[in-house]
Write an enzyme that holds these catalytic residues in place. Structure first.
Site, mmCIF file in Angstrom:
data_model
loop_
_atom_site.group_PDB
_atom_site.id
_atom_site.type_symbol
_atom_site.label_atom_id
_atom_site.label_comp_id
_atom_site.label_asym_id
_atom_site.label_seq_id
_atom_site.Cartn_x
_atom_site.Cartn_y
_atom_site.Cartn_z
ATOM 1 N N HIS A 63 5.299 3.198 6.637
ATOM 2 C CA HIS A 63 5.669 2.468 5.340
ATOM 3 C C HIS A 63 6.920 3.146 4.660
ATOM 4 O O HIS A 63 6.679 4.477 4.438
ATOM 5 C CB HIS A 63 4.604 2.160 4.539
ATOM 6 C CG HIS A 63 3.498 1.322 5.282
ATOM 7 N ND1 HIS A 63 3.497 -0.018 5.280
ATOM 8 C CD2 HIS A 63 2.088 1.581 5.666
ATOM 9 C CE1 HIS A 63 2.440 -0.433 5.704
ATOM 10 N NE2 HIS A 63 1.707 0.601 5.997
ATOM 11 N N PRO A 64 7.725 2.572 4.224
ATOM 12 C CA PRO A 64 8.613 3.061 3.590
ATOM 13 C C PRO A 64 8.164 3.047 1.877
ATOM 14 O O PRO A 64 7.080 2.548 1.756
ATOM 15 C CB PRO A 64 9.771 1.848 3.202
ATOM 16 C CG PRO A 64 9.082 0.579 3.481
ATOM 17 C CD PRO A 64 8.213 0.992 4.709
ATOM 18 N N PHE A 116 2.042 6.394 -1.433
ATOM 19 C CA PHE A 116 1.298 5.173 -2.102
ATOM 20 C C PHE A 116 1.370 4.078 -1.364
ATOM 21 O O PHE A 116 2.549 3.637 -0.948
ATOM 22 C CB PHE A 116 2.091 4.933 -3.546
ATOM 23 C CG PHE A 116 1.217 3.949 -4.524
ATOM 24 C CD1 PHE A 116 0.024 4.097 -4.767
ATOM 25 C CD2 PHE A 116 1.886 2.645 -4.675
ATOM 26 C CE1 PHE A 116 -0.794 3.331 -5.480
ATOM 27 C CE2 PHE A 116 1.093 1.879 -5.296
ATOM 28 C CZ PHE A 116 -0.029 2.102 -5.734
ATOM 29 N N ILE A 118 0.388 0.228 -1.117
ATOM 30 C CA ILE A 118 -0.392 -1.087 -1.775
ATOM 31 C C ILE A 118 0.320 -2.136 -1.060
ATOM 32 O O ILE A 118 1.457 -2.296 -0.811
ATOM 33 C CB ILE A 118 -0.086 -1.021 -3.473
ATOM 34 C CG1 ILE A 118 -0.739 -2.198 -3.905
ATOM 35 C CG2 ILE A 118 1.503 -0.825 -3.499
ATOM 36 C CD1 ILE A 118 -0.743 -2.232 -5.446
ATOM 37 N N ALA A 120 1.855 -5.096 -1.722
ATOM 38 C CA ALA A 120 2.539 -5.530 -2.995
ATOM 39 C C ALA A 120 3.030 -6.971 -2.832
ATOM 40 O O ALA A 120 3.770 -7.311 -3.794
ATOM 41 C CB ALA A 120 3.831 -4.398 -3.081
#
Length: 163
Positions: A63-64, A116, A118, A120
Site C-alpha cells: 500500500h502507498p 498505517f 485504513i 479510507a
C-alpha cells in the site's frame, strides 16, 4: 449467468491487485475457482486467518502511505487506480491536513515498523487523521491486528469488482 451463479477464477496477477501477500495469493489460488462472489469472500477470509505476521507485513507493504500523493503515483503501480479510489477523499484535503497525515504516518511507521493501514474510501482526510492519532497510542500487537482488519476491508472492497 447472473453474479450469484457465475464461477470466479482469479489469476495470480488479479489476486496481487487485491492483496500483495504471496501466502494469501497462494492460498487463494489453491482454492480456485470460486463458485460465486460469496464463496470467493469465504475463501479470502479463510486465507487471511492463516497469515503470519510476516505475511501481513508483506500485505501492508503493498500500500502507498495514506496522504502521500506522490507515493500514490509511484508505488504499487499495478493497483494504483485502486489505491486512488480508496484514498479518494484524501486528495481533497488541505495542505495542512496532508502535512499532518504525512507527519503522523512517518511517526507511525517509526513506532510500529509498518505503514498505517485504513480502509479510507468513506473517510475524509480529517477522519483518517483522527484515526491515526488515536491508533498511534496502541501497542504493536493491537495495532497489527487493527491493520490486518483494515487490510481485509480493503481487499474485500477490491474483490467487489469481480462480482
Amino acid at each position: 449467468m447472473n453474479a450469484t451463479t457465475q464461477t470466479i477464477h482469479l489469476s495470480q496477477p488479479q489476486l496481487a491487485q487485491i492483496c500483495t501477500s504471496t501466502s494469501w495469493q497462494q492460498l487463494m489460488l489453491a482454492d480456485m475457482p470460486s463458485l460465486n462472489y460469496a464463496a470467493l469472500c469465504r475463501s479470502a477470509d479463510v486465507a487471511f486467518a492463516q497469515l503470519s505476521e510476516s505475511d501481513w507485513l508483506e500485505a501492508f507493504a503493498g500500500h502507498p502511505m495514506i496522504g502521500d500523493l506522490g507515493t500514490l503515483q509511484k508505488k504499487y503501480n499495478q493497483g494504483e487506480h485502486l489505491s486512488e479510489q480508496e484514498q479518494g477523499k484524501i486528495k481533497q484535503a488541505s495542505k495542512a491536513v496532508l502535512h499532518d497525515l504525512l507527519y503522523y504516518n512517518q511517526a507511525y511507521l517509526k513506532k510500529f515498523g509498518f505503514i498505517f493501514i485504513i480502509c479510507a474510501s468513506q473517510h475524509s482526510a480529517e477522519q483518517v487523521l483522527e484515526q491515526i492519532k488515536a491508533r498511534i497510542k496502541n501497542n504493536r500487537s493491537d495495532e497489527l491486528m487493527n491493520a490486518a482488519r483494515e487490510q481485509q476491508k480493503i481487499s474485500r472492497l477490491r474483490m467487489e469488482s469481480y462480482q
